[in-house]
Design a protein around this motif. Structure first.
Motif, mmCIF file in Angstrom:
data_model
loop_
_atom_site.group_PDB
_atom_site.id
_atom_site.type_symbol
_atom_site.label_atom_id
_atom_site.label_comp_id
_atom_site.label_asym_id
_atom_site.label_seq_id
_atom_site.Cartn_x
_atom_site.Cartn_y
_atom_site.Cartn_z
ATOM 1 N N ILE A 109 -31.205 15.476 5.588
ATOM 2 C CA ILE A 109 -31.898 15.942 6.789
ATOM 3 C C ILE A 109 -33.369 16.181 6.472
ATOM 4 O O ILE A 109 -33.705 16.988 5.597
ATOM 5 N N VAL A 110 -34.244 15.469 7.161
ATOM 6 C CA VAL A 110 -35.687 15.669 7.001
ATOM 7 C C VAL A 110 -36.111 16.923 7.748
ATOM 8 O O VAL A 110 -36.989 17.677 7.292
ATOM 9 N N GLY A 111 -35.510 17.162 8.885
ATOM 10 C CA GLY A 111 -35.820 18.337 9.695
ATOM 11 C C GLY A 111 -35.055 18.258 10.993
ATOM 12 O O GLY A 111 -34.372 17.260 11.279
ATOM 13 N N THR A 112 -35.135 19.307 11.791
ATOM 14 C CA THR A 112 -34.558 19.308 13.133
ATOM 15 C C THR A 112 -35.688 19.459 14.142
ATOM 16 O O THR A 112 -36.836 19.736 13.776
ATOM 17 N N GLN A 113 -35.366 19.266 15.392
ATOM 18 C CA GLN A 113 -36.398 19.441 16.411
ATOM 19 C C GLN A 113 -37.000 20.841 16.342
ATOM 20 O O GLN A 113 -38.202 21.020 16.530
ATOM 21 N N LYS A 114 -36.175 21.812 16.038
ATOM 22 C CA LYS A 114 -36.653 23.197 15.932
ATOM 23 C C LYS A 114 -37.532 23.374 14.696
ATOM 24 O O LYS A 114 -38.640 23.927 14.775
ATOM 25 N N SER A 115 -37.058 22.918 13.548
ATOM 26 C CA SER A 115 -37.808 23.138 12.309
ATOM 27 C C SER A 115 -39.110 22.348 12.283
ATOM 28 O O SER A 115 -40.074 22.747 11.626
ATOM 29 N N TYR A 116 -39.156 21.203 12.989
ATOM 30 C CA TYR A 116 -40.389 20.410 13.036
ATOM 31 C C TYR A 116 -41.508 21.174 13.752
ATOM 32 O O TYR A 116 -42.676 20.839 13.596
ATOM 33 N N GLN A 117 -41.126 22.167 14.534
ATOM 34 C CA GLN A 117 -42.127 23.002 15.201
ATOM 35 C C GLN A 117 -42.406 24.279 14.410
ATOM 36 O O GLN A 117 -43.058 25.198 14.901
ATOM 37 N N ASN A 118 -41.879 24.314 13.170
ATOM 38 C CA ASN A 118 -42.016 25.496 12.315
ATOM 39 C C ASN A 118 -41.435 26.741 12.978
ATOM 40 O O ASN A 118 -41.965 27.846 12.858
ATOM 41 N N LEU A 119 -40.326 26.546 13.687
ATOM 42 C CA LEU A 119 -39.654 27.638 14.372
ATOM 43 C C LEU A 119 -38.277 27.871 13.759
ATOM 44 O O LEU A 119 -37.647 26.935 13.250
ATOM 45 N N THR A 120 -37.819 29.089 13.799
ATOM 46 C CA THR A 120 -36.469 29.434 13.380
ATOM 47 C C THR A 120 -35.777 30.163 14.522
ATOM 48 O O THR A 120 -36.423 30.679 15.437
ATOM 49 N N LEU A 146 -21.785 21.166 19.483
ATOM 50 C CA LEU A 146 -23.052 21.331 18.766
ATOM 51 C C LEU A 146 -24.228 21.391 19.733
ATOM 52 O O LEU A 146 -24.318 20.601 20.679
ATOM 53 N N LEU A 147 -25.130 22.324 19.473
ATOM 54 C CA LEU A 147 -26.359 22.423 20.257
ATOM 55 C C LEU A 147 -27.205 21.175 20.035
ATOM 56 O O LEU A 147 -27.264 20.627 18.934
ATOM 57 N N GLY A 148 -27.911 20.751 21.083
ATOM 58 C CA GLY A 148 -28.733 19.546 21.008
ATOM 59 C C GLY A 148 -30.048 19.727 20.275
ATOM 60 O O GLY A 148 -31.097 19.297 20.769
ATOM 61 N N ASP A 149 -30.009 20.369 19.121
ATOM 62 C CA ASP A 149 -31.162 20.421 18.224
ATOM 63 C C ASP A 149 -30.990 19.244 17.270
ATOM 64 O O ASP A 149 -30.428 19.376 16.186
ATOM 65 N N TRP A 150 -31.474 18.069 17.697
ATOM 66 C CA TRP A 150 -31.185 16.841 16.973
ATOM 67 C C TRP A 150 -31.956 16.782 15.656
ATOM 68 O O TRP A 150 -32.883 17.557 15.410
ATOM 69 N N VAL A 151 -31.558 15.856 14.813
ATOM 70 C CA VAL A 151 -31.990 15.838 13.412
ATOM 71 C C VAL A 151 -32.885 14.637 13.133
ATOM 72 O O VAL A 151 -32.625 13.519 13.593
ATOM 73 N N TYR A 152 -33.926 14.869 12.343
ATOM 74 C CA TYR A 152 -34.782 13.775 11.881
ATOM 75 C C TYR A 152 -34.185 13.187 10.608
ATOM 76 O O TYR A 152 -33.904 13.901 9.642
ATOM 77 N N PHE A 153 -34.011 11.872 10.628
ATOM 78 C CA PHE A 153 -33.276 11.149 9.591
ATOM 79 C C PHE A 153 -34.160 10.046 9.025
ATOM 80 O O PHE A 153 -34.806 9.301 9.775
ATOM 81 N N ASN A 154 -34.218 9.949 7.709
ATOM 82 C CA ASN A 154 -35.031 8.923 7.048
ATOM 83 C C ASN A 154 -34.249 7.615 7.001
ATOM 84 O O ASN A 154 -33.382 7.422 6.145
#
Length: 509
Positions: free
Chosen positions: A341-352, A296-304
């Motif tokens: 999943i609240v978001g990923t490091q990528k999605s938190y930057q509004n990037l795809t 898995l790529l290291g695009d880690w996940v934001y978790f509540n």
């Protein structure tokens, strides 16, 4: 007129005329497939046995056996929580420490008795022992408490002076006959003191987790008895496993070797925020072109984290492994929604991810979590691939179905060892394998898009020549076709004012 099991009568030794009835078992033995939902997790905790695979079925189970989840890297509870959100409910948890872990303790009345928590860890600092008067005259009582657990009461402990403390230690360590079993929270050691007890509460202290200097080497452990870390999962029939938050790529080859030896689908991850190019290079350097490993790529996940009241960054391993564990083995993680999943490091930057980035990762055999996925705006696994570069073996379904079939046959066909190789035994063995594969066909776990039979079993003279039979060999050649996972759906649309539509009438029977 004896009734016996088949094989119990030596017909060459029968002398007395009589009726002999043999009970013959069914010639076709049905194989019960091994469970594919067992998920192994290795990490740190605040309580519980170290380097011992422990069965956990829910977060309540986890909390009872290992304490609350912790807001720190390598925490086993956090990984389990992410997997539980995906429906996983059958875990084998292995707690590891860096060797500095200490059990909480308290000494009562200088030298009378010492109470020590059963396991090392900071949760032991919450344990208390209340010593007071027993229910019966001239007896004492010890009540052991732990947060969130039912108190353990050791009542009517007889004795005076030092004998009382000796009896109290025996009750706590061995239980009381007819009343209760031994303590699950503490062990007691009687001293030489003779002071009479008074009503008092004694709090244990000094317990540490041993989680300060966790490394990939600690998580891997050792493969010699007593086994530690990952290797403690041996012989547990674990279908999927991962080392919580382990982003040390030097451990990947060891994980691959272990996965092959145990039939366990290992899930690894690169460091948080890892660049795509760095991940591709790391994979090539690590030499993990293997269907047994999911990278898995290291695009880690934001978790509540509701336990610690914070949104924090955690590894994607728990989400992906939990989803796989909750899927039947013929299924792929591709395009399946992930939950919590609240978001990923990528999605938190509004990037795809761009098509070029996804293509680079796909070619390299690196999977990842994205939003959106083909099914829509949801977080999910983007490829459903393992790290193999072989297009016919790089699907999640290949890894899991191959392991499922192989280890089911390994677990059930041993009953033919020691039998005489006759046409009857050959037919019985072939029928047993065929019945198992036919059941898989009926459940749509294997199959062919054209509807033809998806398996064959051969045990005959062709693959069992007499010269090998004479040496004790019997060989079964089994072929199984898996159902294909749809990865590319092409729809050809022809539209326009000049388009001609030809309709054909079909007669209904």
């Amino acid at each position: 007129m004896p009734v016996v099991q088949q094989g119990s009568i030596n017909t060459t030794a029968l002398i007395v005329p009589d009726l002999y009835v043999q009970i013959v078992p069914p010639s076709v033995t049905l194989l019960n497939g091994l469970p594919t939902n067992i998920l192994g997790v290795v990490g740190t905790a605040t309580w519980g046995p170290a380097n011992a695979p422990t069965v956990v079925g829910s977060m309540a189970d986890y909390s009872r056996q290992f304490g609350a989840i912790q807001a720190r890297k390598y925490d086993m509870g956090t990984a389990v929580a992410a997997a539980v959100l995906q429906g996983a409910n059958n875990f084998r948890c292995v707690r590891v420490t860096d060797g500095t872990d200490v059990a909480a303790t308290v000494v009562v009345l200088a030298t009378c008795i010492t109470f020590t928590s059963k396991y090392t860890g900071t949760l032991g600092n919450s344990a208390q022992v209340i010593v007071g008067t027993g229910s019966q005259a001239n007896t004492s009582k010890a009540t052991v408490t732990m947060p969130g657990q039912v108190p353990e009461v050791f009542d009517n402990i007889a004795g005076t002076a030092n004998a009382l403390w000796v009896n109290m230690a025996a009750a706590i360590n061995n239980g009381q006959s007819g009343q209760r079993g031994p303590s699950q929270f503490i062990v007691a050691t009687a001293g030489a003191g003779t002071t009479a007890p008074t009503l008092a509460t004694y709090s244990l202290a000094g317990g540490t987790d041993g989680a300060t200097t966790i490394t990939g080497t600690v998580l891997l452990g050792v493969d010699t008895v007593p086994r530690k870390g990952m290797y403690a999962l041996r012989n547990t029939n674990t279908s999927i496993a991962f080392l919580a938050d382990c982003d040390d790529t030097t451990t990947f080859t060891n994980q691959v070797a272990y996965g092959y030896s145990e039939g366990t689908y290992m899930v690894g991850v690169t460091p948080a925020g890892d660049a795509i190019a760095a991940a591709v290079t790391a994979k090539a350097t690590a030499g993990i072109d293997a269907y047994i490993f999911k990278y898995l790529l290291g695009d880690w996940v934001y978790f509540n984290d509701t336990v610690n009241n914070q949104v924090r960054l955690i590894s994607p391993q728990g989400f992906v492994a939990g989803r796989l564990a909750n899927l039947s083995p013929e299924q792929s993680s591709l395009n399946k929604p992930l939950y919590g999943i609240v978001g990923t490091q990528k999605s938190y930057q509004n990037l795809t991810y761009s098509s070029a980035e996804l293509a680079l990762l796909g070619v390299a055999g690196i999977d990842l979590i994205t939003n959106p996925i083909p099914a829509g705006n949801s977080f999910g696994v983007r490829f459903g691939h393992n790290s193999s570069s072989n297009a016919v073996t790089n699907g999640d379904n290949y890894t899991r179905m191959t392991n499922y079939i192989a280890y089911t046959l390994n677990g059930g066909m041993g009953l033919f060892i020691g039998q005489l190789q006759s046409p009857t035994v050959r037919r019985s063995a072939a029928a047993t394998i065929s019945a198992f594969l036919e059941a898989l066909t009926g459940q749509n776990m294997i199959g062919s898009a054209d509807g033809t039979q998806p398996y064959s079993v051969q045990i005959d003279n062709t693959n069992n020549p007499q010269n090998r039979v004479a040496l004790g060999y019997m060989q079964a050649d089994v072929k199984v076709r898996y159902l294909s996972v749809i990865e590319k759906f092409i729809i050809n649309v022809e539209g326009g004012q000049s388009v001609t539509i030809n309709r054909q009438s079909v007669a209904l029977a």
